[in-house]
Design an enzyme around this catalytic site. Structure first.
Site, PDB file in Angstrom:
ATOM      1  N   ASP A 217    -105.596  66.862 -19.725  1.00 55.33           N
ATOM      2  CA  ASP A 217    -104.227  66.892 -19.232  1.00 55.33           C
ATOM      3  C   ASP A 217    -104.273  67.508 -17.827  1.00 55.33           C
ATOM      4  O   ASP A 217    -104.675  68.666 -17.666  1.00 55.33           O
ATOM      5  CB  ASP A 217    -103.352  67.725 -20.176  1.00 55.33           C
TER       6      ASP A 217
ATOM      7  N   PHE B  80    -100.429  74.286 -23.021  1.00 54.16           N
ATOM      8  CA  PHE B  80     -98.995  74.049 -22.953  1.00 54.16           C
ATOM      9  C   PHE B  80     -98.549  73.548 -24.327  1.00 54.16           C
ATOM     10  O   PHE B  80     -99.140  72.599 -24.866  1.00 54.16           O
ATOM     11  CB  PHE B  80     -98.708  73.002 -21.875  1.00 54.16           C
TER      12      PHE B  80
ATOM     13  N   TYR C 201     -94.071  64.764 -11.620  1.00 50.97           N
ATOM     14  CA  TYR C 201     -92.933  65.525 -11.067  1.00 50.97           C
ATOM     15  C   TYR C 201     -93.322  66.935 -10.644  1.00 50.97           C
ATOM     16  O   TYR C 201     -92.498  67.669 -10.139  1.00 50.97           O
ATOM     17  CB  TYR C 201     -91.755  65.562 -12.053  1.00 50.97           C
ATOM     18  N   LYS C 202     -94.582  67.322 -10.838  1.00 51.95           N
ATOM     19  CA  LYS C 202     -95.032  68.657 -10.424  1.00 51.95           C
ATOM     20  C   LYS C 202     -95.601  68.556  -9.000  1.00 51.95           C
ATOM     21  O   LYS C 202     -94.858  68.307  -8.069  1.00 51.95           O
ATOM     22  CB  LYS C 202     -96.015  69.204 -11.453  1.00 51.95           C
TER      23      LYS C 202
ATOM     24  N   ARG D 149     -94.551  83.405 -12.530  1.00 53.76           N
ATOM     25  CA  ARG D 149     -95.439  82.376 -11.948  1.00 53.76           C
ATOM     26  C   ARG D 149     -94.982  82.028 -10.538  1.00 53.76           C
ATOM     27  O   ARG D 149     -93.791  81.834 -10.304  1.00 53.76           O
ATOM     28  CB  ARG D 149     -95.316  81.080 -12.761  1.00 53.76           C
TER      29      ARG D 149
HETATM   30  C1  PLP Z   1     -95.594  70.185 -17.595  1.00 58.72           C
HETATM   31  C2  PLP Z   1     -96.526  69.894 -18.713  1.00 58.72           C
HETATM   32  C3  PLP Z   1     -96.195  68.956 -19.700  1.00 58.72           C
HETATM   33  C4  PLP Z   1     -94.845  68.293 -19.692  1.00 58.72           C
HETATM   34  O1  PLP Z   1     -94.745  67.260 -20.602  1.00 58.72           O
HETATM   35  P1  PLP Z   1     -93.469  66.325 -20.581  1.00 58.72           P
HETATM   36  O2  PLP Z   1     -93.730  65.324 -21.616  1.00 58.72           O
HETATM   37  O3  PLP Z   1     -93.335  65.772 -19.191  1.00 58.72           O
HETATM   38  O4  PLP Z   1     -92.263  67.171 -20.884  1.00 58.72           O
HETATM   39  C5  PLP Z   1     -97.135  68.670 -20.670  1.00 58.72           C
HETATM   40  N1  PLP Z   1     -98.335  69.295 -20.687  1.00 58.72           N
HETATM   41  C6  PLP Z   1     -98.675  70.194 -19.763  1.00 58.72           C
HETATM   42  C7  PLP Z   1    -100.015  70.844 -19.807  1.00 58.72           C
HETATM   43  C8  PLP Z   1     -97.781  70.542 -18.751  1.00 58.72           C
HETATM   44  O5  PLP Z   1     -98.107  71.454 -17.841  1.00 58.72           O
END
Ligand code: PLP
Length: 420
Positions: free
Chosen positions: A207, A135, A232-233, A381
């Protein structure tokens, strides 16, 4: 078993026999919507509304500043961290809920680099290894930190999970990986990858954004060093809810992060001019938390307490197996390419299909009430949240997709919105 499901009625039977089916009633889902985006923004637990009412009306409105003590606001990051801990194989006093995933990555990475800097081989251990396909914010945060430190740190981006074993070596300071890839849904073997990297002296930062709350995780069994992730996921904490951070207890004493705000101080209300880190996981804290948003996380976590991750994983795999099988049989010949691994051991809880007109097709699906999302390039997705996704949702989503494809009922060059 899933392979032979080829009617909606058979999906209804699967729902009728699903031991987790009653949990769906605890979520406020809009009628007429098939929600397949819980991997990006989890649905709202019904209880969150009462919790919001209480925190806003009673705790903030009535009790005002007394709530820092009375309602336990000050302890909320650690108390909720303890509630989240079992979902990721962590213990008490090892997790805090705070800040965002991006910011927590920065803190964990900075602390890990500092730990490595005190090692005898620090002059040659200058590489942060991650995946090109990670990401982007994870890569950006590493780039920003390396540039700002200006001590010769480099980022090595590997092009495939198979390449990791050759990319990690005696120069690797930190291996930073996302457990489940946000686009492909590929799942790493946390234990094997961690052990291989640590054998070269690297520290490993995971992560868990797309795996926490979606599948069983055991940070202790994997002997991981650090972890971060979103609430939040799959955790259903609400839009922008604070993220979590975990530090292996063996590193607590050494752990120092540069965002040394007063919430990480040993005695914040002594108002001393010098920073002295508190003990344990609270070292990962920086400053005052968004209490209203943080409080919502508890409603999501409370639902997990009614089941277990193994049961959720079993249903998640049944849902993703069914989706793959139905798309491949009912949408055969429609130029869809499966991006997600078929092997259960390598699959998270979402499924991605690529199509040359993926964006337009996803817009058409959303217009019909089937909500997934789109990630460049060409990837649609579909997230499956075993707490509330039904087998008939899978059927209905595939039927909408089939109709859209058969009728070419989508805009070939749909204009992209700011958020896809
Ligand atoms: C959703 C996601 C994020 C989101 O980061 P925020 O700081 O909450 O915007 C970061 N890393 C990964 C791998 C994600 O899937």
């Amino acid at each position: 078993m899933i392979k032979h499901i080829n009617t909606r009625a058979a999906c209804e039977t699967l729902d009728a026999n699903d031991p987790l089916a009653p949990l769906r009633a605890q979520f406020a889902l809009p009628p007429g919507v098939v929600y397949l985006d819980g991997n990006s923004l989890g649905a709202r637990p019904k209880a969150a509304l009462q919790r919001a009412q209480k925190v806003i009306e009673e705790e903030w409105g009535n009790d005002l500043i007394r709530s820092w003590n009375k309602a336990g606001w000050f302890d909320l990051p650690a108390r909720l961290g303890n509630k989240l801990a079992p979902l990721i194989g962590a213990g008490d006093n090892e997790v805090v809920i705070t800040d965002s995933t991006s910011i927590n990555l920065f803190k964990m990475l900075a602390a890990a680099l500092q730990m490595q800097a005190s090692q005898p081989d620090s002059a040659t251990r200058k590489v942060i290894v991650t995946e090109r396909d990670n990401f982007p914010t994870d890569i950006y945060m590493a780039q920003g930190l390396a540039e700002w430190l200006d001590r010769g740190y480099r980022i090595r981006l590997v092009d495939s999970p198979q390449e990791l074993s050759s990319a990690v070596n005696a120069e690797t300071a930190v291996l930073m990986l996302t457990h489940v890839n946000y686009r492909s849904g590929h799942l790493h073997d946390m234990q094997a990858v961690t052990a291989a990297a640590q054998a070269h002296g690297a520290l490993v930062l995971w992560d868990l954004a797309h795996s926490a709350g979606a599948l069983p995780i055991d940070l202790h069994a994997a002997n991981a060093d650090f972890a971060v992730g979103c609430t939040y996921k799959y955790m259903n904490g609400g839009p922008g809810a604070p993220a979590f951070a975990w530090i292996a207890p063996r590193h607590h004493a050494q752990f120092r992060q540069p965002l040394s705000g007063w919430w990480g101080h040993r005695a914040p209300f002594t108002m001393q001019p010098d920073f002295a880190p508190t003990d344990g996981i609270r070292r990962a804290l920086c400053g005052t938390q968004p209490i209203v948003s943080l409080a919502m996380v508890e409603s999501g976590l409370d639902i997990f307490a009614q089941t277990d991750m193994q049961a959720l994983r079993t249903k998640s795999l049944a849902l993703t197996d069914l989706f793959i099988a139905l798309v491949e049989s009912r949408c055969a010949g429609q130029q869809l390419t499966l991006v997600t691994p078929r092997d259960h051991a390598q699959r998270g809880s979402h499924v991605s299909f690529a199509h040359a007109h993926g964006y337009g097709i996803m817009r058409a699906l959303i217009a019909r009430g089937v909500i997934g999302d789109y990630r460049e390039p060409q990837v649609m997705r579909f997230g499956f949240t075993p707490l509330y996704t039904r087998f008939i949702d899978v059927w209905d989503a595939v039927e909408s997709l089939r109709q859209i494809l058969v009728d070419t009922d989508y805009e070939i060059s749909a204009q992209q919105e700011a958020v896809t």
